[in-house]
Design a protein around this motif. Structure first.
Motif, PDB file in Angstrom:
ATOM      1  N   ALA A 377       0.830  -1.207   0.000  1.00  0.00           N
ATOM      2  CA  ALA A 377       0.000   0.000   0.000  1.00  0.00           C
ATOM      3  C   ALA A 377       0.864   1.257   0.000  1.00  0.00           C
ATOM      4  O   ALA A 377       2.002   1.245   0.479  1.00  0.00           O
ATOM      5  N   PRO A 378       0.346   2.372  -0.545  1.00  0.00           N
ATOM      6  CA  PRO A 378       1.096   3.642  -0.486  1.00  0.00           C
ATOM      7  C   PRO A 378       1.429   4.017   0.953  1.00  0.00           C
ATOM      8  O   PRO A 378       0.644   3.773   1.874  1.00  0.00           O
ATOM      9  N   VAL A 379       2.591   4.624   1.137  1.00  0.00           N
ATOM     10  CA  VAL A 379       3.090   4.902   2.481  1.00  0.00           C
ATOM     11  C   VAL A 379       2.394   6.090   3.144  1.00  0.00           C
ATOM     12  O   VAL A 379       2.488   6.267   4.366  1.00  0.00           O
ATOM     13  N   ALA A 380       1.670   6.902   2.388  1.00  0.00           N
ATOM     14  CA  ALA A 380       1.127   8.159   2.922  1.00  0.00           C
ATOM     15  C   ALA A 380       0.249   7.943   4.151  1.00  0.00           C
ATOM     16  O   ALA A 380       0.367   8.668   5.152  1.00  0.00           O
ATOM     17  N   GLU A 381      -0.643   6.931   4.111  1.00  0.00           N
ATOM     18  CA  GLU A 381      -1.561   6.705   5.230  1.00  0.00           C
ATOM     19  C   GLU A 381      -0.804   6.196   6.454  1.00  0.00           C
ATOM     20  O   GLU A 381      -1.063   6.620   7.586  1.00  0.00           O
ATOM     21  N   LEU A 382       0.142   5.287   6.237  1.00  0.00           N
ATOM     22  CA  LEU A 382       0.947   4.806   7.360  1.00  0.00           C
ATOM     23  C   LEU A 382       1.738   5.951   7.987  1.00  0.00           C
ATOM     24  O   LEU A 382       1.841   6.046   9.224  1.00  0.00           O
ATOM     25  N   ALA A 383       2.282   6.828   7.157  1.00  0.00           N
ATOM     26  CA  ALA A 383       3.038   7.975   7.667  1.00  0.00           C
ATOM     27  C   ALA A 383       2.159   8.847   8.550  1.00  0.00           C
ATOM     28  O   ALA A 383       2.577   9.279   9.641  1.00  0.00           O
ATOM     29  N   ARG A 384       0.941   9.097   8.088  1.00  0.00           N
ATOM     30  CA  ARG A 384       0.038   9.927   8.884  1.00  0.00           C
ATOM     31  C   ARG A 384      -0.258   9.272  10.233  1.00  0.00           C
ATOM     32  O   ARG A 384      -0.261   9.935  11.278  1.00  0.00           O
ATOM     33  N   GLN A 385      -0.495   7.964  10.230  1.00  0.00           N
ATOM     34  CA  GLN A 385      -0.763   7.249  11.475  1.00  0.00           C
ATOM     35  C   GLN A 385       0.425   7.322  12.429  1.00  0.00           C
ATOM     36  O   GLN A 385       0.263   7.574  13.631  1.00  0.00           O
ATOM     37  N   ARG A 386       1.619   7.071  11.902  1.00  0.00           N
ATOM     38  CA  ARG A 386       2.807   7.061  12.761  1.00  0.00           C
ATOM     39  C   ARG A 386       3.112   8.460  13.301  1.00  0.00           C
ATOM     40  O   ARG A 386       3.520   8.617  14.452  1.00  0.00           O
ATOM     41  N   LEU A 387       2.935   9.487  12.491  1.00  0.00           N
ATOM     42  CA  LEU A 387       3.153  10.850  12.962  1.00  0.00           C
ATOM     43  C   LEU A 387       2.120  11.216  14.028  1.00  0.00           C
ATOM     44  O   LEU A 387       2.453  11.864  15.035  1.00  0.00           O
ATOM     45  N   ASN A 388       0.882  10.798  13.833  1.00  0.00           N
ATOM     46  CA  ASN A 388      -0.148  11.043  14.845  1.00  0.00           C
ATOM     47  C   ASN A 388       0.186  10.340  16.152  1.00  0.00           C
ATOM     48  O   ASN A 388       0.053  10.918  17.238  1.00  0.00           O
ATOM     49  N   ASP A 389       0.625   9.078  16.058  1.00  0.00           N
ATOM     50  CA  ASP A 389       0.971   8.321  17.260  1.00  0.00           C
ATOM     51  C   ASP A 389       2.118   8.992  18.014  1.00  0.00           C
ATOM     52  O   ASP A 389       2.073   9.136  19.243  1.00  0.00           O
ATOM     53  N   SER A 390       3.129   9.391  17.274  1.00  0.00           N
ATOM     54  CA  SER A 390       4.291  10.020  17.901  1.00  0.00           C
ATOM     55  C   SER A 390       3.917  11.355  18.547  1.00  0.00           C
ATOM     56  O   SER A 390       4.376  11.692  19.653  1.00  0.00           O
ATOM     57  N   TRP A 391       3.075  12.121  17.866  1.00  0.00           N
ATOM     58  CA  TRP A 391       2.627  13.410  18.396  1.00  0.00           C
ATOM     59  C   TRP A 391       1.773  13.207  19.646  1.00  0.00           C
ATOM     60  O   TRP A 391       1.891  13.950  20.628  1.00  0.00           O
ATOM     61  N   HIS A 392       0.927  12.187  19.641  1.00  0.00           N
ATOM     62  CA  HIS A 392       0.088  11.880  20.806  1.00  0.00           C
ATOM     63  C   HIS A 392       0.964  11.551  22.015  1.00  0.00           C
ATOM     64  O   HIS A 392       0.711  12.039  23.131  1.00  0.00           O
TER      65      HIS A 392
END
Length: 503
Positions: A377-392
């Motif tokens: 799958a394209p990495v864009a969605e995973l990137a958004r999830q990981r950035l959200n997790d890290s920010w949380h």
């Protein structure tokens, strides 16, 4: 054409005396010793070097052969390069003897032929063993001699394991056995590259900061993971080579950045990959990070003692403090200990394990269909999830509280570094202006925390001073800490108001 698949090691001089005993347990088809003299050619403008090709003439037992090695791949110490070999009767290269299709359309071999010149040479004794391991043939070659460019010379102590035919996994298993004996280090730099550097025709390793990886939102998760791992490993090995040549602290700091990128990438993509394979090298990765944990302290002491303690110049007790800080520096790992680390069996096992994992693409072993689909799958969605997790995680750490003291800030240094590394991994997926506007305040906060932590080596020293000097140091430290905390609190208050750029 042949395609070399080989592992290259730089070895300590005593390895040669230990090898024959070690190899007694293997079936040896052939064993010999050769003297090899090699001259490397290129144009004054380095036309071959620019296409990542290397041209040499090898003289052996009165016979000559010209070889051209073309651009290939290199991961860790594993080198794969197509090569062409042609016998010669004179010691002059003839590019017309190579197949015409090997040259890129933009390259005119006839023009290059006219301006070829010898640049440097290698001269070494090669002890060679041809081994058979479960039907796989592996050539093991120990080279000892020198690289020469004009009056400049460098020693050669290298061990190469080349797959002749069979299963490449046997190459790695043999390498692991050899690494257990110690004195070996996977080498990313070929003899040719060393020769170009020695001749002043290729730059020596230069210190470089870890930069973002060029990405596109449509890149697959697997493609992104592999590219990040290659980038981290390349940064790591580049600065390992640089430290071995220069031995200054900055090289080790950047080496650690490469190690951190590899580790962070494994954490980011770990849920998508297989865990059925032997991953003992991951434990070794954590071990290495622990082995380098003293670098923060070393940076603090280096800053405080620089220019004869210039940072402490306003203190009457400057000389006393400088002496005590230098005594602390003397307790840190020295050059001999670090060289021993880089040639240690566990460090070698780590490098070999990661290299093997990347070569075999072991993350695919036994994947469920859902995992395979996620990797594609394209990495864009995973990137958004990981950035959200890290920010949380960051927002709900102490850094999200109304107010912090100095000790609390310092405790968050590692967490903030990891958060910023996650951002670095995916940063090129997002517009530069928004990304930089969000990251810069947090980078400033990290620098502020590091400045605050820089005072840590001084905190306990006042007990060793007389009453007047101790009081002066305590007052100076309190003033510095107060100033840094005020700046940190202002920066953090502003940073927490920023809207994430990935949403």
């Amino acid at each position: 054409m042949d395609t070399e698949i080989e592992l290259k090691f730089l070895v300590s001089p005593d390895v040669g005396s230990r090898l024959p005993t070690l190899l007694q347990s293997y079936q040896v088809l052939q064993q010999d010793q050769q003297h090899l003299a090699n001259t490397y050619f290129d144009t004054a403008e380095l036309a071959l070097r620019q296409m990542d090709a290397g041209l040499r003439i090898r003289s052996q037992n009165g016979e000559m052969e010209q070889t051209i090695k073309l651009a290939g791949s290199q991961v860790g110490g594993l080198h794969q390069r197509p090569e062409y070999n042609v016998p010669l009767t004179v010691h002059t290269p003839d590019l017309s003897l190579f197949p015409a299709q090997i040259w890129p359309e933009s390259v005119d071999p006839a023009r290059i032929q006219q301006v070829l010149q010898p640049l440097f040479s290698t001269d070494f004794q090669r002890r060679r063993w041809l081994l058979v391991i479960e039907g796989t043939e592996i050539e093991l070659a120990l080279d000892e001699g020198e690289v020469q460019a004009g009056e400049r010379r460098e020693p050669i102590h290298e061990l190469e394991l080349e797959l002749v035919k069979g299963d490449a996994s046997q190459l790695f298993e043999l390498a692991e056995v050899l690494l257990k004996e110690g004195g070996l280090r996977l080498g990313a730099v070929s003899k040719a590259k060393r020769g170009y550097q020695l001749a002043g025709l290729s730059p020596s390793p230069r210190l470089r900061m870890l930069e973002p990886l060029a990405l596109h939102p449509q890149y697959a998760c697997e493609q992104t993971m592999v590219a990040l791992l290659h980038k981290g490993l390349g940064h790591w090995q580049h600065h390992e080579e640089g430290w071995l040549a220069d031995s200054s602290l900055e090289w080790l700091v950047q080496l650690r950045e490469g190690v951190s990128l590899v580790h962070q990438t494994l954490l980011l993509f770990g849920e998508l990959v297989s865990h059925r394979v032997n991953s003992g090298w991951i434990d070794d990765l954590l071990w290495l990070q622990q082995q380098l944990s003293w670098l923060d302290r070393a940076q603090m002491l280096a800053h405080l003692t620089a220019d004869k303690g210039h940072y402490l110049r306003r203190l009457d007790c400057q000389k006393t403090l400088l002496s005590q800080l230098m005594a602390q520096q003397a307790l840190l790992p020295d050059e001999a200990q670090l060289r021993a680390l880089f040639y240690s069996p566990r460090y070698g096992r780590l490098m070999l394990g990661l290299t093997h994992w990347l070569y075999r693409q072991d993350w695919r072993a036994g994947l469920a269909p859902a995992q395979t689909a996620q990797l594609a799958a394209p990495v864009a969605e995973l990137a958004r999830q990981r950035l959200n997790d890290s920010w949380h995680i960051l927002r709900h750490s102490a850094l999200g509280k109304p107010e912090l003291n100095g000790a609390q800030y310092i405790q968050q240094k590692g967490k903030l570094r990891r958060n910023l590394m996650v951002g670095l991994c995916f940063s090129e997926l997002y517009p530069e202006v928004e990304r930089i506007a969000f990251r810069m305040p947090w980078l400033d906060i990290l620098r502020g925390i590091e400045d605050l932590d820089m005072l840590s080596p001084l905190l306990d020293l006042s007990e060793d001073l007389d009453e007047q000097d101790g009081a002066e140091l305590d007052e100076w430290l309190a003033r510095k800490q107060r100033f840094l905390l005020e700046a940190l609190e202002q920066s953090r208050a502003q940073a927490l108001l920023l809207q994430p750029y990935w949403c």
